[in-house]
Write a protein that holds these residues in place. Structure first.
Motif, PDB file in Angstrom:
ATOM      1  N   VAL A  65      31.088 -24.211 -30.450  1.00 49.12           N
ATOM      2  CA  VAL A  65      29.709 -24.671 -30.661  1.00 49.12           C
ATOM      3  C   VAL A  65      29.663 -26.184 -30.832  1.00 49.12           C
ATOM      4  N   ALA A  66      30.575 -26.721 -31.625  1.00 44.42           N
ATOM      5  CA  ALA A  66      30.593 -28.159 -31.884  1.00 44.42           C
ATOM      6  C   ALA A  66      30.811 -28.958 -30.600  1.00 44.42           C
ATOM      7  N   VAL A  67      31.740 -28.498 -29.749  1.00 43.13           N
ATOM      8  CA  VAL A  67      32.029 -29.233 -28.517  1.00 43.13           C
ATOM      9  C   VAL A  67      30.899 -29.064 -27.506  1.00 43.13           C
ATOM     10  N   VAL A  68      30.395 -27.840 -27.350  1.00 44.57           N
ATOM     11  CA  VAL A  68      29.285 -27.611 -26.414  1.00 44.57           C
ATOM     12  C   VAL A  68      28.086 -28.474 -26.788  1.00 44.57           C
ATOM     13  N   SER A  69      27.832 -28.597 -28.085  1.00 40.75           N
ATOM     14  CA  SER A  69      26.670 -29.369 -28.552  1.00 40.75           C
ATOM     15  C   SER A  69      26.758 -30.843 -28.195  1.00 40.75           C
ATOM     16  N   GLN A  70      27.956 -31.330 -27.906  1.00 39.98           N
ATOM     17  CA  GLN A  70      28.100 -32.719 -27.474  1.00 39.98           C
ATOM     18  C   GLN A  70      27.582 -32.923 -26.051  1.00 39.98           C
ATOM     19  N   TYR A  71      27.472 -31.826 -25.297  1.00 43.74           N
ATOM     20  CA  TYR A  71      27.088 -31.921 -23.894  1.00 43.74           C
ATOM     21  C   TYR A  71      25.681 -31.402 -23.601  1.00 43.74           C
ATOM     22  N   ILE A  72      25.251 -30.359 -24.327  1.00 47.63           N
ATOM     23  CA  ILE A  72      24.012 -29.687 -23.959  1.00 47.63           C
ATOM     24  C   ILE A  72      23.439 -28.968 -25.177  1.00 47.63           C
ATOM     25  N   PRO A  73      22.098 -28.932 -25.339  1.00 45.37           N
ATOM     26  CA  PRO A  73      21.520 -28.167 -26.453  1.00 45.37           C
ATOM     27  C   PRO A  73      21.760 -26.667 -26.267  1.00 45.37           C
ATOM     28  N   MET A  74      21.898 -25.957 -27.360  1.00 54.94           N
ATOM     29  CA  MET A  74      22.119 -24.516 -27.290  1.00 54.94           C
ATOM     30  C   MET A  74      20.970 -23.800 -26.583  1.00 54.94           C
ATOM     31  N   THR A  75      19.774 -24.357 -26.662  1.00 60.33           N
ATOM     32  CA  THR A  75      18.616 -23.739 -26.012  1.00 60.33           C
ATOM     33  C   THR A  75      18.751 -23.702 -24.494  1.00 60.33           C
ATOM     34  N   LYS A  76      19.654 -24.513 -23.940  1.00 63.75           N
ATOM     35  CA  LYS A  76      19.835 -24.548 -22.488  1.00 63.75           C
ATOM     36  C   LYS A  76      20.983 -23.661 -21.999  1.00 63.75           C
ATOM     37  N   ILE A  77      21.677 -23.011 -22.922  1.00 67.20           N
ATOM     38  CA  ILE A  77      22.707 -22.052 -22.509  1.00 67.20           C
ATOM     39  C   ILE A  77      21.993 -20.786 -22.044  1.00 67.20           C
ATOM     40  N   LYS A  78      22.057 -20.530 -20.743  1.00 71.02           N
ATOM     41  CA  LYS A  78      21.313 -19.418 -20.140  1.00 71.02           C
ATOM     42  C   LYS A  78      22.199 -18.229 -19.785  1.00 71.02           C
ATOM     43  N   VAL A  79      23.496 -18.481 -19.589  1.00 66.73           N
ATOM     44  CA  VAL A  79      24.411 -17.425 -19.150  1.00 66.73           C
ATOM     45  C   VAL A  79      25.705 -17.528 -19.947  1.00 66.73           C
ATOM     46  N   ILE A  80      26.219 -16.386 -20.396  1.00 64.34           N
ATOM     47  CA  ILE A  80      27.562 -16.293 -20.958  1.00 64.34           C
ATOM     48  C   ILE A  80      28.296 -15.237 -20.150  1.00 64.34           C
ATOM     49  N   PHE A  81      29.424 -15.638 -19.564  1.00 64.16           N
ATOM     50  CA  PHE A  81      30.200 -14.751 -18.699  1.00 64.16           C
ATOM     51  C   PHE A  81      31.501 -14.372 -19.387  1.00 64.16           C
ATOM     52  N   TYR A  82      31.776 -13.070 -19.411  1.00 65.46           N
ATOM     53  CA  TYR A  82      33.023 -12.570 -19.973  1.00 65.46           C
ATOM     54  C   TYR A  82      33.847 -11.896 -18.882  1.00 65.46           C
ATOM     55  N   THR A  83      35.117 -12.277 -18.766  1.00 62.27           N
ATOM     56  CA  THR A  83      35.982 -11.666 -17.768  1.00 62.27           C
ATOM     57  C   THR A  83      36.298 -10.213 -18.098  1.00 62.27           C
ATOM     58  N   HIS A  84      36.473  -9.914 -19.388  1.00 59.61           N
ATOM     59  CA  HIS A  84      36.816  -8.556 -19.806  1.00 59.61           C
ATOM     60  C   HIS A  84      36.521  -8.402 -21.290  1.00 59.61           C
ATOM     61  N   GLN A  85      37.062  -7.364 -21.908  1.00 53.49           N
ATOM     62  CA  GLN A  85      36.618  -6.925 -23.226  1.00 53.49           C
ATOM     63  C   GLN A  85      37.470  -7.407 -24.397  1.00 53.49           C
ATOM     64  N   ASP A  86      38.563  -8.077 -24.163  1.00 51.37           N
ATOM     65  CA  ASP A  86      39.481  -8.411 -25.256  1.00 51.37           C
ATOM     66  C   ASP A  86      38.802  -9.245 -26.343  1.00 51.37           C
TER      67      ASP A  86
END
Length: 259
Positions: A65-86
């Motif tokens: 969260v801390a690193v992402v916030s340096q680049y983009i507001p959380m409100t602009k995160i539209k997609v979260i992709f997961y490769t699998h279930q681990d």
């Protein structure tokens, strides 16, 4: 290659940038490999949206969260992709749903596993079929969801980004670093083998699966392979890794040595 101390905090690095489009590695946190398995998280972003790739488990949530916030507001995160279930991939899902408006993309094989991570409302879950699909990005080519089943997980999907020509490979290409010997990019592939061979021999199902996968992705121009663990492959090391993978005996091929 330059080693990084296990407890050293490393901030994010832009791996590709053109106009408003960026593909970003989100750094490492303070945990050593003795305490928790080392993981990589990635962000694809434009001026209008962000896409998180395997943002990780509960223990890495605050760092990501801390690193992402340096680049983009959380409100602009539209997609979260997961490769699998681990859990090292997806156990932070409830917290990510709480601070973003993102939809979650994951194989339909794992939808019923998600409630074990605290998910009860499936309205924002996008179940993906075995054949993959794509993720639309306004103004850019869509991300291609590539099947990679039985390559660590029986319901495994990865991402090829035709804009950056980066393959986000999940556990394919993953490395297990010795203590205090982390490095971000593979320099000499032959030296890197000691960090990847045992993992791939045990966690990949068979050489038939590996060959099928390598043949399928050969149609893509891949300039960089970004795994969820370990170091990034670029330049000639992309081909060296795929050639090595194509010929590797693993899983049921070597079942006698495992038992």
């Amino acid at each position: 290659m330059e080693n990084i101390k296990a407890n050293e905090v490393i901030e994010g690095k832009v791996l590709f940038e053109k106009d408003d489009y960026k593909f970003i590695w989100l750094g490492w946190d303070k945990y050593s490999e003795r305490e928790i398995i080392q993981t990589n998280q990635y962000l694809i972003m434009t001026k209008d949206m962000g896409i998180l790739l395997d943002p990780g488990g509960v223990s890495t949530f605050s760092k990501v969260v801390a690193v992402v916030s340096q680049y983009i507001p959380m409100t602009k995160i539209k997609v979260i992709f997961y490769t699998h279930q681990d859990p090292d991939v997806s156990s932070g899902i409830a917290m990510w749903l709480g601070i973003t408006n993102a939809n979650i993309y994951i194989s339909n094989k794992w939808i019923r596993f998600l409630p074990h991570f605290g998910i009860f409302d499936a309205s924002r879950i996008v179940p993906l079929k075995d054949q993959g699909g794509d993720i639309k990005i306004d103004g850019y080519q869509p991300l291609i969801i590539v099947p990679a089943h039985f390559m660590h997980s029986p319901g495994n999907l990865i991402i090829y980004d035709p804009n950056s020509k980066i393959l986000f490979s999940g556990d394919i290409g993953a490395a297990v670093f010795p203590p205090n010997k982390k490095y971000l990019f593979v320099e000499k592939f032959e030296d890197h083998l000691q960090a990847i061979e045992a993992f791939h021999q045990r966690y990949m199902a068979s050489n038939k699966v590996l060959r099928y996968f390598v043949d399928k992705i050969s149609k893509y121009e891949i300039k960089m392979i970004c795994p969820q663990h370990g170091a990034i492959y670029d330049g000639e090391n992309v081909k060296k890794f795929l050639d090595w993978l194509y010929n590797l005996k693993c899983g049921i091929d070597i079942i006698e040595t495992i038992y």
